[in-house]
Design a protein around this motif. Structure first.
Motif, PDB file in Angstrom:
ATOM      1  N   GLU A  92     -18.568  13.365 -28.959  1.00 40.16           N
ATOM      2  CA  GLU A  92     -17.821  14.096 -27.928  1.00 40.16           C
ATOM      3  C   GLU A  92     -16.630  13.270 -27.432  1.00 40.16           C
ATOM      4  O   GLU A  92     -15.534  13.803 -27.220  1.00 40.16           O
ATOM      5  CB  GLU A  92     -18.746  14.436 -26.755  1.00 40.16           C
ATOM      6  N   ALA A  93     -16.850  11.952 -27.266  1.00 43.30           N
ATOM      7  CA  ALA A  93     -15.746  11.086 -26.854  1.00 43.30           C
ATOM      8  C   ALA A  93     -14.655  11.044 -27.916  1.00 43.30           C
ATOM      9  O   ALA A  93     -13.454  11.107 -27.604  1.00 43.30           O
ATOM     10  CB  ALA A  93     -16.270   9.678 -26.582  1.00 43.30           C
ATOM     11  N   ALA A  94     -15.062  10.970 -29.168  1.00 38.96           N
ATOM     12  CA  ALA A  94     -14.092  10.893 -30.266  1.00 38.96           C
ATOM     13  C   ALA A  94     -13.228  12.143 -30.327  1.00 38.96           C
ATOM     14  O   ALA A  94     -12.013  12.059 -30.591  1.00 38.96           O
ATOM     15  CB  ALA A  94     -14.828  10.691 -31.586  1.00 38.96           C
ATOM     16  N   GLN A 131      -9.170  12.014 -30.094  1.00 38.60           N
ATOM     17  CA  GLN A 131      -8.308  12.524 -31.160  1.00 38.60           C
ATOM     18  C   GLN A 131      -7.331  13.554 -30.610  1.00 38.60           C
ATOM     19  O   GLN A 131      -6.150  13.572 -30.977  1.00 38.60           O
ATOM     20  CB  GLN A 131      -9.147  13.134 -32.277  1.00 38.60           C
ATOM     21  N   ASP A 132      -7.807  14.400 -29.700  1.00 41.37           N
ATOM     22  CA  ASP A 132      -6.917  15.392 -29.079  1.00 41.37           C
ATOM     23  C   ASP A 132      -5.803  14.713 -28.284  1.00 41.37           C
ATOM     24  O   ASP A 132      -4.648  15.171 -28.289  1.00 41.37           O
ATOM     25  CB  ASP A 132      -7.713  16.317 -28.153  1.00 41.37           C
ATOM     26  N   ILE A 133      -6.137  13.615 -27.602  1.00 38.89           N
ATOM     27  CA  ILE A 133      -5.101  12.883 -26.855  1.00 38.89           C
ATOM     28  C   ILE A 133      -4.062  12.322 -27.810  1.00 38.89           C
ATOM     29  O   ILE A 133      -2.847  12.452 -27.592  1.00 38.89           O
ATOM     30  CB  ILE A 133      -5.738  11.762 -26.013  1.00 38.89           C
ATOM     31  N   TYR A 135      -2.799  16.678 -24.733  1.00 37.92           N
ATOM     32  CA  TYR A 135      -2.774  16.452 -23.284  1.00 37.92           C
ATOM     33  C   TYR A 135      -1.471  15.828 -22.797  1.00 37.92           C
ATOM     34  O   TYR A 135      -1.403  15.328 -21.675  1.00 37.92           O
ATOM     35  CB  TYR A 135      -3.957  15.563 -22.889  1.00 37.92           C
ATOM     36  N   GLY A 136      -0.441  15.873 -23.615  1.00 42.26           N
ATOM     37  CA  GLY A 136       0.847  15.339 -23.185  1.00 42.26           C
ATOM     38  C   GLY A 136       1.405  14.351 -24.190  1.00 42.26           C
ATOM     39  O   GLY A 136       0.756  13.993 -25.179  1.00 42.26           O
ATOM     40  N   LYS A 137       2.629  13.904 -23.924  1.00 42.64           N
ATOM     41  CA  LYS A 137       3.349  13.053 -24.860  1.00 42.64           C
ATOM     42  C   LYS A 137       3.250  11.583 -24.460  1.00 42.64           C
ATOM     43  O   LYS A 137       3.756  11.163 -23.411  1.00 42.64           O
ATOM     44  CB  LYS A 137       4.812  13.482 -24.945  1.00 42.64           C
TER      45      LYS A 137
END
Length: 568
Positions: free
Chosen positions: A243-245, A249-251, A256-258
């Motif tokens: 779940e943390a990974a 990866q999405d970050i 969630y932003g640049k």
């Protein structure tokens, strides 16, 4: 103003606005608690919103308690007794040896400050609930942004509480009666629910390198949630690395932003770091306005270090903490499972240099080490103030009584090396948060912001998750992506590989990247190394109860519903 039944923490005379937000206003001061009718202007609303951030700023970047709890009982940093200095009732020796007791002030402050932050945030949210944002001409969505930022702030405070103490009382309003402790799992789930609710509604940083102003963006909520899952096994006995990974990866993918890794490490901590693309959450600091030094500058460097900086005024120091030594009194490297500190850095690593401020916000090196004669200005000398009065101080990567050689001790082989046997030049000092300028650029002092979350953490969390799932090469690639910035031309002489990456190399990489940034205890606990490993003058206790701190006797005295942690 309502009465807070949790504790009378909303005090008259509180400084309201000190943290910059999207509303650019100067600080205002009030001599008494304001009535509900005060919130009749945008400035007043922003001031009320920012009050919990005043406390957060103090907790994470000015008061030392949070940092001490994370660093002093670890293999990174100690406060040795230096002759007659820093004995302090053996409090720092107790930290080093994990002899935690219910009367330790830093532990009391740790509980008080995270819980006070919760109370202040909920109090602000309740006051702002009654504000007519439309009537005051606010942009659409301002109220929602404020409320979700406050929810995230509460989650960050409770995450500290969970990390230090385990389950804590879960207040959701200031109107509640006092509560007993919730379980660790209930605390974990409450933090998770706050972050799941709030993160999607937070503002997104859309411009790479845009100035950080302490606004809580979506990436902050995402990293806090990743941290929660990343340490779930040590918090609640449930591995949640997958779940943390996924969040990490999405970050990295920009959901969630640049953000981007900095290519020059000094841009992360240096004098113009408010636009560093790596920083996700920061405490603003500016000379003569919002000054902070991260809580430990004066606690670290030698007494006369200001003279090494050309007599830099307003830069006193207490000569307290230092890195644990890499070498014994005879000069031999210590050999423990956990890596050395200063000597753990490769000699070609650009950080492994004596700290020297150059000019125009530029500096080199991350350590106070060696002879304290400024190489760029040889007339600027840091002399001793105790054992070496009037002599250029030679800061050693050793801790012992070298001044007593030939008198009390005949040779280096006779010298003791313990947390109780230091002198003024013992131990390398770390300069990371709040680097200092020279006197001729005095107004640069305090201009560095204090990074609280940065993108490198996301790389390392994802790397460790991959490692734990058997993808050591993927983990190595992520770590090496960060490491290469520390070597000329990106030529790393000791890269992480699938064959050399194990528990201890992973812990070494966390140390090298985040040395002194107030997270080491959490990393050691996650790897079951905090109570099971030896280092320098510390023997493993093998007591898992010590992975959590005790509740101070005054905290239990104030709320008899609270139960002490096991083992205390």
């Amino acid at each position: 103003m309502k009465t807070n039944k949790i504790k009378n923490w909303i005090l008259a005379g509180a400084t309201t606005l000190i943290v910059a937000t999207s509303c650019d206003v100067d600080p205002s001061f009030y001599s008494q608690v304001v009535p509900e009718t005060f919130y009749t202007s945008q400035d007043a609303v922003w001031e009320r919103f920012n009050r919990p951030f005043t406390h957060w700023r103090w907790w994470v970047a000015q008061d030392r308690a949070r940092w001490e709890l994370q660093e002093l009982g670890t293999d990174e940093i100690c406060v040795p007794t230096r002759g007659s200095d820093w004995y302090n009732g053996a409090i720092y020796q107790k930290f080093h040896h994990h002899e935690y007791t219910e009367d330790m002030t830093s532990i009391e402050t740790g509980w008080t400050n995270f819980s006070m932050g919760v109370a202040l945030a909920w109090d602000a949210a309740e006051d702002l609930e009654g504000v007519d944002f439309d009537a005051l001409g606010f942009e659409a969505g301002t109220r929602e942004s404020m409320m979700n930022q406050l929810n995230t702030l509460v989650a960050s405070f409770y995450l500290d509480g969970l990390d230090f103490f385990g389950g804590v009382p879960l207040y959701k309003t200031t109107k509640s009666d006092v509560l007993p402790r919730s379980t660790a799992e209930e605390t974990f789930n409450f933090i998770d629910s706050l972050l799941q609710l709030s993160t999607p509604e937070l503002p997104v940083k859309t411009e790479l390198g845009a100035m950080e102003t302490n606004v809580i963006h979506q990436a902050v909520g995402a990293v806090l949630r990743a941290r929660l899952y990343f340490n779930a096994e040590s918090y609640i006995g449930k591995p949640m690395y997958n779940e943390a990974a996924e969040i990490c990866q999405d970050i990295l993918d920009g959901k969630y932003g640049k953000y981007a890794l900095a290519t020059d490490w000094t841009s992360i901590f240096g004098f113009r770091n408010e636009t560093c693309p790596e920083i996700i959450w920061t405490v603003p600091s500016e000379n003569a306005k919002l000054e902070t030094d991260g809580g430990y500058w004066g606690f670290t460097v030698p007494y006369n270090f200001k003279d090494f900086l050309g007599g830099l005024k307003d830069s006193g120091s207490d000569n307290g903490c230092c890195l644990l030594p890499s070498r014994d009194p005879q000069g031999n490297l210590y050999q423990f499972n956990l890596s050395n500190n200063y000597e753990g850095f490769n000699d070609k690593d650009v950080r492994k240099q004596q700290y020297v401020y150059e000019s125009g916000g530029k500096y080199r090196g991350m350590f106070v080490v060696g002879e304290m004669v400024n190489p760029d200005h040889p007339e600027w000398i840091c002399t001793g103030a105790r054992e070496y009065i009037g002599k250029p101080l030679l800061v050693r990567d050793q801790i012992s009584y070298f001044a007593k050689l030939g008198t009390d001790y005949a040779t280096e082989a006779d010298l003791p090396s313990t947390v109780g046997t230091a002198e003024e030049n013992s131990g390398v000092r770390l300069i990371k948060f709040s680097p200092r300028p020279n006197q001729d650029e005095y107004k640069e002092m305090f201009n560095p912001d204090i990074p609280i979350i940065r993108l490198a953490e996301v790389y390392y969390m994802l790397a460790e998750c991959k490692m734990r799932n058997g993808d050591k090469q993927g983990a190595a690639d992520l770590i090496n992506t960060v490491r290469k910035r520390y070597f000329e031309g990106g030529n790393d002489p000791d890269p992480v590989t699938a064959s050399n990456l194990d528990k201890y190399r992973m812990l070494k990489e966390w140390k090298l990247e985040f040395l002194g940034e107030g997270r080491r205890r959490t990393d050691l606990v996650r790897w079951n190394a905090y109570v099971t490993e030896d280092w320098w003058d510390h023997k493993a206790t093998n007591n898992p109860d010590l992975n959590r701190f005790p509740l101070h006797y005054s905290i239990i005295g104030a709320n008899n519903l609270l139960e002490q942690n096991p083992g205390y």
